[in-house]
Design a protein around this motif. Structure first.
Motif, mmCIF file in Angstrom:
data_model
loop_
_atom_site.group_PDB
_atom_site.id
_atom_site.type_symbol
_atom_site.label_atom_id
_atom_site.label_comp_id
_atom_site.label_asym_id
_atom_site.label_seq_id
_atom_site.Cartn_x
_atom_site.Cartn_y
_atom_site.Cartn_z
ATOM 1 N N GLY A 267 0.799 -1.215 0.000
ATOM 2 C CA GLY A 267 0.000 0.000 0.000
ATOM 3 C C GLY A 267 0.834 1.269 0.000
ATOM 4 O O GLY A 267 0.547 2.212 -0.742
ATOM 5 N N TYR A 270 2.935 2.084 -3.265
ATOM 6 C CA TYR A 270 1.986 2.480 -4.293
ATOM 7 C C TYR A 270 1.459 3.888 -4.023
ATOM 8 O O TYR A 270 1.314 4.717 -4.932
ATOM 9 C CB TYR A 270 0.840 1.469 -4.278
ATOM 10 N N ALA A 271 1.168 4.190 -2.743
ATOM 11 C CA ALA A 271 0.624 5.501 -2.372
ATOM 12 C C ALA A 271 1.627 6.621 -2.628
ATOM 13 O O ALA A 271 1.280 7.675 -3.163
ATOM 14 C CB ALA A 271 0.212 5.490 -0.895
ATOM 15 N N GLN A 273 4.252 6.595 -4.667
ATOM 16 C CA GLN A 273 4.467 6.714 -6.110
ATOM 17 C C GLN A 273 3.299 7.455 -6.762
ATOM 18 O O GLN A 273 3.492 8.351 -7.591
ATOM 19 C CB GLN A 273 4.610 5.323 -6.717
ATOM 20 N N ALA A 274 2.074 7.081 -6.368
ATOM 21 C CA ALA A 274 0.883 7.684 -6.952
ATOM 22 C C ALA A 274 0.763 9.158 -6.586
ATOM 23 O O ALA A 274 0.289 9.975 -7.386
ATOM 24 C CB ALA A 274 -0.363 6.925 -6.496
ATOM 25 N N ASP A 370 3.491 -1.709 -10.512
ATOM 26 C CA ASP A 370 2.216 -1.473 -9.836
ATOM 27 C C ASP A 370 1.259 -2.653 -9.914
ATOM 28 O O ASP A 370 0.494 -2.894 -8.976
ATOM 29 C CB ASP A 370 1.527 -0.236 -10.424
ATOM 30 N N CYS A 390 -4.317 -2.740 -1.166
ATOM 31 C CA CYS A 390 -3.119 -1.979 -1.579
ATOM 32 C C CYS A 390 -3.504 -0.827 -2.503
ATOM 33 O O CYS A 390 -2.994 0.291 -2.373
ATOM 34 C CB CYS A 390 -2.124 -2.894 -2.292
ATOM 35 N N SER A 394 -3.159 3.178 -1.906
ATOM 36 C CA SER A 394 -2.451 3.982 -2.906
ATOM 37 C C SER A 394 -3.292 5.145 -3.394
ATOM 38 O O SER A 394 -2.777 6.215 -3.715
ATOM 39 C CB SER A 394 -2.045 3.109 -4.101
ATOM 40 N N ARG A 395 -4.614 4.941 -3.471
ATOM 41 C CA ARG A 395 -5.472 6.008 -3.992
ATOM 42 C C ARG A 395 -5.574 7.187 -3.035
ATOM 43 O O ARG A 395 -5.821 8.304 -3.463
ATOM 44 C CB ARG A 395 -6.863 5.472 -4.304
#
Length: 447
Positions: A267, A270-271, A273-274, A370, A390, A394-395
């Motif tokens: 999570g 990804y978060a 990076q996003a 991803d 995850c 990330s969102r």
């Protein structure tokens, strides 16, 4: 009766593991259905930035609403945690057969309103439909493709997602001549790739996941699906036949000793990076303007070209270096580059744009991880729930970046936005350095 059942069992055991089959038409059909969905998802996410830049010419829209509507689809994507859990309960196929039709319809609804709260709700619902492809499409692809091809093809999905994302930027930049409705038409173009994906899935219906069926104790049904699409000699592997059927998966298992580290890494990487990627990429026109780049259209296309090159580079590197090394080096290099841009304000615009493009190449190369990395972190029993969780984590990062960037840029210019992105990326570097497990089959044995 017992003898007959024993004979049936023996016949099933004689079948070859369907995950060791060569590439067949059914594999290509599933891959095509998922990649068309990825193009539609990339387009739907990216289109809001250029649309909102255009909207400001015709309607009163402050930084708060610009950030909220830009982040709306990413907030909706946080629903992945629910979608993943739902797919673990009812299967993958049903959700994927409907979501693109709903996405296309929601995209067209954006033509009918310029009310900002209503538009925000529509963007959240669009994000929820994208969550289906992100979570369920990923799982179905992994569970159908032969071993070795699954992670490889997953990494290739980013090419198609990036094509959709870049296409949205080009589309939004060059659509003009519709007056005050231009920005709404730009938003509504997201319906085109969505309906293309939906129609393909209707003409070539998606199969159920044999692995999911077997994990629910439906081995006989799973073998029927495999027989229909692959022939008699292929079937469910012994490992899945012997597994106890899973009735219910609790979210709490993701935070148990077995999965906690994997859930947090999946999570948080990804978060972070996003946060940087979506914050910068969706509102690229606003950022370029603040950087005093003169020809923003050309510069934007150059940046997006760098992003595409980065994805290709990531695919080339994907199976050549370990997942862990890839993550760590990607966050370190991209954090240093964007941090340098933020600190040194005296660089001329051409040097700024060059460094910015190198940053885009490096950051985008990491996007290749991803899809396969979170999927590899979890086993079949909780894959939908794990990957969905995850993506949801990330969102929050993506929505925060998209919401904050216009506000930060307005308050402190491009340098403040880039400095915050650098801090987030370097924090991800530390997280991955300490916690990230190795999941690559090629390097796992040496970990």
């Amino acid at each position: 009766m017992k003898k007959e059942n024993q004979n049936n069992t023996n016949n099933i055991k004689e079948k070859k593991n369907y995950k060791k089959a060569p590439i067949m038409p059914i594999h290509l059909r599933v891959f095509m259905a998922v990649l068309l969905g990825q193009i539609a998802c990339g387009f739907a996410l990216g289109i809001s930035g250029t649309a909102l830049s255009n909207a400001s010419k015709y309607i009163q829209i402050n930084d708060l609403w610009t950030g909220l509507i830009g982040a709306g689809s990413l907030i909706g994507l946080a629903g992945s945690i629910l979608i993943g859990r739902l797919s673990d309960k009812i299967g993958r196929r049903k959700l994927l057969m409907l979501n693109m039709y709903i996405l296309g319809t929601l995209s067209l609804l954006q033509l009918l309103t310029n009310n900002l709260p209503t538009l925000f709700i529509i963007r959240i619902l669009i994000g929820l439909m994208i969550a289906v492809d992100y979570t369920v499409g990923n799982a179905l692809l992994t569970e159908w493709l032969p071993k070795g091809e699954d992670s490889k093809r997953q990494s290739h999905l980013l090419i198609y997602w990036t094509i959709g994302f870049i296409a949205s930027y080009i589309t939004g930049t060059f659509i003009s001549g519709f007056g005050s409705h231009t920005w709404q038409i730009i938003l509504a173009t997201g319906a085109i790739p969505a309906f293309i994906a939906a129609i393909f899935r209707s003409i070539f219906p998606l199969p159920a996941s044999p692995s999911w069926l077997a994990s629910r104790g439906k081995v006989k049904t799973a073998n029927k699906v495999i027989k229909k699409h692959m022939g008699r000699k292929w079937g469910i592997p012994k490992k899945l036949k012997k597994a106890k059927p899973v009735k219910e998966v609790s979210w709490s298992i993701l935070f148990s000793g077995k999965y906690l580290r994997r859930t947090l890494v999946g999570g948080l990487f990804y978060a972070c990076q996003a946060f940087a990627f979506f914050g910068i990429s969706i509102f690229l026109p606003i950022l370029l303007q603040s950087m005093h780049v003169t020809d923003q259209k050309v510069s934007g296309i150059i940046y997006n070209g760098g992003m595409f090159i980065g994805v290709i580079l990531g695919i080339l590197l994907f199976n050549r270096i370990s997942r862990r090394a890839f993550l760590i080096s990607n966050f370190l290099l991209s954090g240093i580059l964007i941090g340098f841009l933020a600190i040194d304000k005296n660089l001329n615009s051409n040097i700024q744009l060059t460094i910015f493009c190198i940053f885009a190449i490096i950051l985008s190369s990491g996007l290749v991880l991803d899809y396969p990395y979170p999927t590899e972190l979890f086993d079949i029993k909780i894959r939908g729930t794990g990957v969905g969780t995850c993506i949801t984590i990330s969102r929050f990062g993506a929505a925060a970046g998209t919401f904050l960037l216009p506000i930060l840029t307005n308050q402190g210019g491009a340098s403040l936005s880039m400095l915050i992105c650098a801090i987030v990326l370097l924090a991800a570097f530390i997280i991955c350095l300490i916690w990230a497990p190795e999941t690559s089959p090629k390097f796992k044995q040496n970990n």
